[in-house]
Structure formats: C-alpha cells, structure tokens
Design a protein around this motif. Structure first.
Motif, PDB file in Angstrom:
ATOM      1  N   LEU A 168       0.503   1.803  -2.035  1.00  0.00           N
ATOM      2  CA  LEU A 168      -0.904   1.538  -2.294  1.00  0.00           C
ATOM      3  C   LEU A 168      -1.651   2.856  -2.334  1.00  0.00           C
ATOM      4  N   LEU A 169      -2.625   2.954  -3.231  1.00  0.00           N
ATOM      5  CA  LEU A 169      -3.489   4.122  -3.239  1.00  0.00           C
ATOM      6  C   LEU A 169      -4.488   3.959  -2.096  1.00  0.00           C
ATOM      7  N   ALA A 210      -4.155 -10.487   1.118  1.00  0.00           N
ATOM      8  CA  ALA A 210      -2.959 -11.327   1.090  1.00  0.00           C
ATOM      9  C   ALA A 210      -2.021 -10.889  -0.028  1.00  0.00           C
ATOM     10  N   SER A 211      -2.600 -10.545  -1.199  1.00  0.00           N
ATOM     11  CA  SER A 211      -1.753 -10.150  -2.315  1.00  0.00           C
ATOM     12  C   SER A 211      -1.056  -8.836  -2.049  1.00  0.00           C
ATOM     13  N   HIS A 212      -1.702  -7.938  -1.304  1.00  0.00           N
ATOM     14  CA  HIS A 212      -1.077  -6.653  -1.007  1.00  0.00           C
ATOM     15  C   HIS A 212       0.058  -6.784   0.006  1.00  0.00           C
ATOM     16  N   LYS A 213       0.096  -7.908   0.726  1.00  0.00           N
ATOM     17  CA  LYS A 213       1.143  -8.078   1.730  1.00  0.00           C
ATOM     18  C   LYS A 213       2.398  -8.731   1.166  1.00  0.00           C
ATOM     19  N   LYS A 214       2.352  -9.123  -0.112  1.00  0.00           N
ATOM     20  CA  LYS A 214       3.524  -9.776  -0.706  1.00  0.00           C
ATOM     21  C   LYS A 214       4.675  -8.799  -0.842  1.00  0.00           C
ATOM     22  N   ASP A 229       1.692   1.046  -7.553  1.00  0.00           N
ATOM     23  CA  ASP A 229       1.380  -0.336  -7.172  1.00  0.00           C
ATOM     24  C   ASP A 229       2.320  -0.700  -6.029  1.00  0.00           C
ATOM     25  N   GLY A 230       1.807  -1.346  -5.015  1.00  0.00           N
ATOM     26  CA  GLY A 230       2.637  -1.716  -3.879  1.00  0.00           C
ATOM     27  C   GLY A 230       3.098  -3.154  -3.887  1.00  0.00           C
ATOM     28  N   VAL A 250      10.466 -11.647 -11.383  1.00  0.00           N
ATOM     29  CA  VAL A 250       9.784 -12.227 -10.218  1.00  0.00           C
ATOM     30  C   VAL A 250      10.451 -11.738  -8.934  1.00  0.00           C
ATOM     31  N   ASP A 251       9.630 -11.308  -7.996  1.00  0.00           N
ATOM     32  CA  ASP A 251      10.033 -10.744  -6.697  1.00  0.00           C
ATOM     33  C   ASP A 251      10.537  -9.297  -6.783  1.00  0.00           C
ATOM     34  N   THR A 252      10.492  -8.697  -7.976  1.00  0.00           N
ATOM     35  CA  THR A 252      10.849  -7.287  -8.149  1.00  0.00           C
ATOM     36  C   THR A 252       9.597  -6.432  -7.966  1.00  0.00           C
ATOM     37  N   PRO A 253       9.691  -5.259  -7.343  1.00  0.00           N
ATOM     38  CA  PRO A 253       8.519  -4.375  -7.274  1.00  0.00           C
ATOM     39  C   PRO A 253       7.951  -4.134  -8.665  1.00  0.00           C
ATOM     40  N   LYS A 254       6.643  -4.260  -8.787  1.00  0.00           N
ATOM     41  CA  LYS A 254       6.013  -4.149 -10.100  1.00  0.00           C
ATOM     42  C   LYS A 254       6.274  -2.800 -10.768  1.00  0.00           C
TER      43      LYS A 254
END
Length: 271
Positions: A109-110, A267-271, A62-63, A82-86
């Motif tokens: 990201l895959l 947009a979510s992938h750019k967070k 997950d990115g 929150v704000d930590t890589p998933k």
C-alpha cells in the motif's frame, strides 16, 4: 542515434508515423518511468496502454488481490486471476502485450512512510485509486517531491480527471481536504458502470503520453468531468490557490498524512 530494433520500429510504427511524435517521441516514451498507483478500474486501462505504448519502466503498486467483483471493470485481470495479487496479475498481462517494457510490481500500500521513496524513482505518477485518503496522499507526496501526476476518479456514471505539474493547481487547491469517512460513497457502496473506468483510464494514459512527449495541451488548471448517461463532457477552469495549505504562499502541511479511510475501504485493503 536511435537504436530501435526492427521489431520495435514495426511495433511502434503508428506512433512514429505521427508528425508530433516520430522516432524522437518514441525514444522519450521508451526512456520514461511511470508509476501507476492502483491496479484496479483505472489502473487497468492505464497500465495496458502504457505498456502497449512502450513506456520503458512502469511501476504498479497495489496491496490487494483480485476479487470476482473486480472483473466487471478491471479488464487487466481475468477469471483465472481471482485471489492472485493484483500487481502480479497486471504485470503478466502488461508483459504479454509488450515484453520490451520493464514492470516493477509493488505488492504494498502507498502510505505516508513510503510514498516519497517510491515515487522518487519515477517521472510521472498516475492516480488510479478509489478512495480520498490515498488521493490526497498521492497529491501531497507529488507536490512535495515536485512530481507531475494525473488525478482520476469515477463513481456511478461519472468521471473526473486533471493533470498536475509543478506550479499548477493541485488536488488540495481544488478540493481542500478529504471528506469525513463514509460522507461520500465509494464504488463498492454506490456502484460504477464498468466502461466508465475504461473511458477515464484511457484519458489518463493519453495525458501521461502527452506529458512524456511534450505533445499538445495537458489538463493542467482544468478539471475534466463527464457523465456517461448523457455523454456530456465539461472542462472546469481551476487555478493555483495561493491560500492552499500545501502549495500556497504560507503552507501549513509539511509532512505526509495517512487519513482515516471509510470502513469498506479498510475491509478491501485487508483482503
């Protein structure tokens, strides 16, 4: 010859007591390698249950980073994350449940240019994503590589899932091609009942463990759907489509494609 420690025998005792699993089945679980794509609503319960079950190697890709809005359904992440890589947040909880497993956290990201390389190391793939482009990418990569996988999708109060093994109906056999961007709302647009993710994710985890151990009947050539408003569950029969553009008799899709994503997904992938 089985070489479980006393701690492991105690930890997995409820599996070992199952006549269909036993020590042999638990050894298969320990030796298995599973990739979970997505550390969100579906990936959270899948990852927790696979770690608890003792799957020897679990990859999670997950990115994204944890957002406050994720916590309503993504139970592997806590407020402090929150704000930590998933993937790092998920790995911490998985190892806290079971330090005996190996977790490969892939903060990426895959994509079409890495999917085949990433999935090649795993025995089974779990689709825990929330957008059509990546679902079709997972399907196409798994079919091309001959990898079994579990599909899952949730929206509002509904969920659906099926399991693919080589030769059974794939995602394209059933759904053809991705809808145009923004034609179908995502969870971030339409909402989702948080518990739905847990309901479907645990089904996907069960399918994964059934595949690994060879126990029971998989959801192959069957699409399981449910509506939590009424708690109605339904199985829809599917079958391998000989005209499928990917796995049919005359396939026209021979390479992976990165389809355009809806604006909110981008947009979510750019967070």
């Amino acid at each position: 010859m089985f070489d479980f420690t006393e701690e492991e025998l105690n930890r997995y005792s409820r599996h070992i007591l199952l006549q269909d699993v036993g020590v042999e089945g638990q050894e298969k679980i320990r030796d298995a390698k599973v990739l979970v794509v997505g550390a969100g609503g579906l990936g959270a319960p899948v990852s927790l249950y696979l770690a608890a079950a003792g799957v020897g190697t679990i990859g999670i890709i997950d990115g994204d980073v944890v957002d406050l809005s994720n916590l309503q359904r993504q139970v592997i992440h806590f407020t402090k994350d929150v704000d930590t890589p998933k993937v790092l947040s998920a790995k911490e909880k998985m190892l806290a449940i079971n330090p005996n497993v190996k977790v490969n956290a892939i903060q990426d990201l895959l994509m079409a240019n890495n999917a085949l390389d990433i999935i090649s190391e795993y025995d089974f793939i779990v689709d825990g994503t929330d957008n059509f482009p990546v679902k079709f990418l997972i399907n196409d990569a798994c079919v091309m590589a001959g990898k079994p996988f579990s599909h899952g999708g949730i929206l509002r109060f509904e969920g659906q899932t099926f399991t693919h093994v080589p030769g059974s109906a794939c995602y394209r056999c059933v759904f053809g091609a991705p809808p145009p961007p923004n034609a179908v709302p995502t969870c971030s647009q339409a909402g989702v009942l948080g518990a739905i993710a847990g309901m479907l994710g645990t089904i996907q985890a069960a399918e994964t463990l059934k595949y690994i151990t060879g126990v029971g009947e998989l959801l192959t050539n069957k699409l399981l759907t449910f509506n939590a408003k009424t708690m109605d569950f339904r199985k829809i029969s599917t079958r391998h489509n000989h005209n499928c553009k990917l796995c049919g008799d005359n396939p026209t899709i021979t390479e992976l494609i990165d389809y355009e994503q809806a604006a909110c997904d981008l947009a979510s992938h750019k967070k």
